[in-house]
Enzyme design. Structure first.
Site, PDB file in Angstrom:
ATOM      1  N   LYS A 167       9.261  37.658 106.298  1.00  0.00           N
ATOM      2  CA  LYS A 167       9.622  37.615 104.873  1.00  0.00           C
ATOM      3  C   LYS A 167      11.075  37.170 104.753  1.00  0.00           C
ATOM      4  CE  LYS A 167       9.257  40.847 100.927  1.00  0.00           C
ATOM      5  NZ  LYS A 167       8.791  42.209 100.554  1.00  0.00           N
ATOM      6  N   SER A 222       5.309  42.323  97.298  1.00  0.00           N
ATOM      7  CA  SER A 222       6.216  41.199  97.329  1.00  0.00           C
ATOM      8  C   SER A 222       6.208  40.418  98.634  1.00  0.00           C
ATOM      9  CB  SER A 222       7.640  41.689  97.059  1.00  0.00           C
ATOM     10  OG  SER A 222       8.069  42.570  98.079  1.00  0.00           O
ATOM     11  N   SER A 246       4.586  46.754  98.935  1.00  0.00           N
ATOM     12  CA  SER A 246       4.749  45.312  99.149  1.00  0.00           C
ATOM     13  C   SER A 246       4.218  44.793 100.475  1.00  0.00           C
ATOM     14  CB  SER A 246       6.222  44.924  98.992  1.00  0.00           C
ATOM     15  OG  SER A 246       6.597  44.962  97.632  1.00  0.00           O
TER      16      SER A 246
END
Lengths: 73, 464
Positions: free
Chosen positions: B74, B150, B174
Site C-alpha cells: 500500500k 482503504s 481497511s
C-alpha cells in the site's frame, strides 16, 4: 465497567446544532471552512453527534480510564 | 504461482529470481491498467533485489523463505527513494523516504522482491479506494465495482494475480473490507503485534498493518516473516515470534467456535449472513454469542478516528483544503472540530467495551462474523439499503469490522471459495471474519487452513 442498563438514548440537553458548532468552533480555532465545504462538514458532524450519543449512553464509573497507548520506557 | 511455490522453485534453482521478476513486471505493465492497483512500479529496485537473491543462491547461501517472491505495498509504506504518497496529492511534494518501513525490511530480509506501491483511499480514510488524485481502483472480479478500501490496491493486485503477496493497513477495516470484496485472505493481527514503523499514520490508537494472499499457506509465510520486535514502534509489544506455518495442518479440533449474533446478524444483506452460515456449517459451529454493545464500540472507533485524523491533518486543512480528496476532506474538517468530551468518552468507553468483550473468550476460541455487509458495490454508488433504511455506503462498509479492530483483536478474513454457496449477487466474492482473543492468531490460521482443505475457503478466480 460493563453497561448495567439497556441501551440508553441520546443524552438529555439542548439539541446539537451542527452548523452553528462548525461555524463557531472553526472561527475559534482559526480554521477557515469554505462555503462549498460547509454542508459536508455539517453532515459529518451530525453523524458524529449520533455516534457520540451512542458512546455517551454507556454508563461509566469514575474509575474507567481512557485507553490510549502509552508505555513509560 | 503461489509465493510458496515460487520460493521453492527459486530455492531449488528451477527458476531464477530475475526471470520471475521480469515476468511479474511484464504482467503488471500489461494488466495493471484494468484495475489500477499499482500507483508506482519500482522496477529498478525489484531487479536489484532479484539479482541479490540469485547471487545469494549462486554463492550457496540461504536466500530466505520468500526467496524471489514478488510483493507490493500500500502506498503508505515507506520505500527507500520513493515519496510515500498515502493516496494524497499533498504528499507528492514531500521528500522521498530515506529508509524502508520495518515490515518492508523484514520481507527483504526474507528474500522477497518489492515490485511497487499500491492504490488506496486518501490518508486511508475510506473503504472504497475511489481516489480523486490517483484514479479509482477497480475490482478484478467486476471492473465496474469497487475493490474496497482503504487497502484496495493491495487486495486488487493480489486477487488479480499481479503479486502473490501484498501489505496493507487496517484502522477500521481497511484490510478486511477489500479482502472480502476481492475474495482473498487478509490478516489484521493483534494490535501491537507487527511494527508500524515507516508507515504513514492515521489513528495511532487503532492502526494495524498486515498481509494479503490468495491462499492460507502464503498468508502464513508472510505473517511469519513479518514478525519481529522493533523498538521504533511505541505501540508494539515485545513478544517472541509465534510462527503459524507449522500449525496449518493442526485442524480445528478442540476449538470452541461460535457465530456472532445481534449487531453482526443485522446491518447487512443476505449474502453476508449466508457466507457466515456456510462456514459455520462446515465447522459444525451451532453456538451463537453476543459481542456486547458492538454498535457503541463502533461509535467509539468512529469518533476516535475522526478526531485523530482531523488533528493529524490540521495544518494542511488550514493551508490547502482544496488539495484534499473531496471524498475525505469534509470528514477531516469535521474531525478537527469535534468536542473533546466526545473523544475522551469514546476512549474511556473503549476500555470498558474491551473488558466486556474479552470475557467472551473464557468460553469461546473463534467467533465468526461478516466481513462486509454486502458484496462490492458499483464504483460511484453512494447509497444502499440496509435493514429497511437507505444509508451511505462509505461509512457502512465497516459496520462489522470497526467494533473488532477498535479493541485490537486479531482477525483473519477468509474468502468463500464458491460465492454461489452464499447466493451472492452476480457470483461476486465475499469473505467472513474469523475473530480470536488477543495474540491468538494461531487458532485463526488453524481454522482457515481447515476450511481451505475442505474446499469451503479459497480465492475465487477473477474473470478475464
Amino acid at each position: 465497567m460493563a453497561p448495567s442498563a439497556p441501551a440508553a438514548g441520546p443524552p438529555q440537553g439542548p439539541a446539537f446544532d451542527a452548523a452553528a458548532h462548525a461555524r463557531e468552533t472553526a472561527r475559534l480555532i482559526g480554521l477557515e471552512i469554505a462555503p462549498a465545504h460547509l454542508p459536508g462538514v455539517v453532515a459529518n458532524l451530525q453523524l458524529a453527534a449520533q455516534m457520540a450519543a451512542l458512546v455517551q449512553g454507556w454508563p461509566l464509573d469514575i474509575t474507567d480510564e481512557p485507553a490510549p497507548v502509552f508505555v513509560a520506557r | 504461482m503461489s509465493a510458496a511455490a515460487t520460493a521453492a522453485a527459486i530455492r531449488s534453482r528451477q527458476l531464477r529470481a530475475a526471470e520471475v521478476t521480469e515476468a511479474a513486471l511484464a504482467d503488471i505493465a500489461a494488466r495493471n491498467p484494468r484495475t489500477h492497483a499499482f500507483t508506482e512500479v519500482t522496477a529498478a529496485r525489484a531487479r536489484a533485489e532479484a539479482a541479490a537473491v540469485d547471487a545469494t543462491i549462486a554463492a550457496g547461501r540461504d536466500p530466505g523463505p520468500l526467496a524471489g517472491v514478488p510483493y507490493a505495498v500500500k502506498n503508505l509504506f515507506n520505500l527507500e527513494g520513493v515519496t510515500t504518497r498515502a493516496g494524497a496529492k499533498i504528499e507528492r511534494g514531500r521528500p522521498a523516504a530515506a529508509r524502508d518501513a520495518f515490515l518492508v525490511r523484514r520481507l527483504r530480509a526474507a528474500g522477497a522482491v518489492c515490485l511497487g506501491a499500491l492504490n488506496m483511499d486518501e490518508y486511508a480514510y475510506g473503504f472504497t479506494t475511489e481516489n480523486a488524485h490517483d484514479g479509482d481502483c477497480r475490482n478484478p472480479h467486476d471492473l465496474t465495482r469497487i475493490a474496497g478500501g482503504s487497502s484496495g490496491g493491495s487486495a486488487a493486485a493480489a486477487a488479480d494475480g499481479l503479486v502473490p503477496l501484498a501489505l496493507g493497513s487496517d484502522t477500521n477495516g481497511s484490510i478486511r473490507v477489500p479482502a472480502s470484496l476481492c475474495g482473498i485472505y487478509g490478516l489484521k493481527p493483534s494490535y501491537g503485534r507487527l511494527s508500524r514503523q515507516g508507515s504513514y499514520p492515521f489513528v495511532a490508537a487503532l492502526d494495524h498493518l498486515g498481509p494479503f494472499a490468495r491462499d492460507i499457506a502464503d498468508l502464513a509465510l508472510a505473517y511469519d516473516a513479518l514478525q519481529g520486535f522493533d523498538a521504533e514502534d511505541p505501540a508494539q509489544q515485545r513478544r517472541d515470534a509465534e510462527p503459524v506455518s507449522g500449525l496449518l495442518g493442526a485442524g480445528p479440533g478442540g476449538l470452541r467456535i461460535a457465530v456472532a449474533d445481534d449487531h453482526f446478524a443485522r446491518n447487512g444483506h443476505a449474502e453476508a449472513f449466508a457466507a457466515v452460515a456456510v462456514l459455520a456449517r462446515a465447522l459444525g459451529a451451532t453456538r451463537r454469542v453476543t459481542i456486547p454493545e458492538a454498535a457503541r464500540g463502533r461509535a467509539a472507533a468512529f469518533l476516535i478516528t475522526m478526531a485523530e485524523g482531523g488533528q493529524l491533518h490540521l495544518p494542511d486543512l488550514r493551508d490547502r483544503p482544496g488539495d484534499f480528496d473531496p471524498g475525505t476532506r469534509d470528514r477531516f474538517l469535521a474531525g478537527a472540530l469535534l468536542p473533546a468530551g466526545w473523544v475522551v468518552q469514546a476512549q474511556r468507553m473503549r476500555a470498558a467495551y474491551r473488558a466486556a468483550v474479552l470475557a467472551l473468550f473464557d468460553s469461546v476460541d473463534v467467533i465468526l462474523a461478516p466481513a462486509t455487509p454486502f458484496v462490492a458495490p458499483p464504483l460511484g454508488q453512494a447509497m444502499t439499503e440496509l435493514d429497511g433504511r437507505i444509508l451511505p455506503i462509505r461509512p457502512n462498509l465497516g459496520v462489522h469490522t470497526q467494533p473488532i479492530s477498535c479493541i485490537g483483536l486479531p482477525v483473519l478474513v477468509v474468502p468463500l471459495a464458491d460465492p454461489a454457496a452464499a447466493g451472492t449477487p452476480h457470483n461476486l466474492p465475499i469473505g467472513v471474519q474469523l475473530i480470536a482473543a488477543p495474540w491468538r492468531e494461531d487458532v485463526l490460521f488453524r481454522v482457515a487452513a481447515a476450511l481451505e482443505r475442505a474446499g469451503i475457503a479459497g480465492a475465487p478466480q477473477p474473470l478475464g
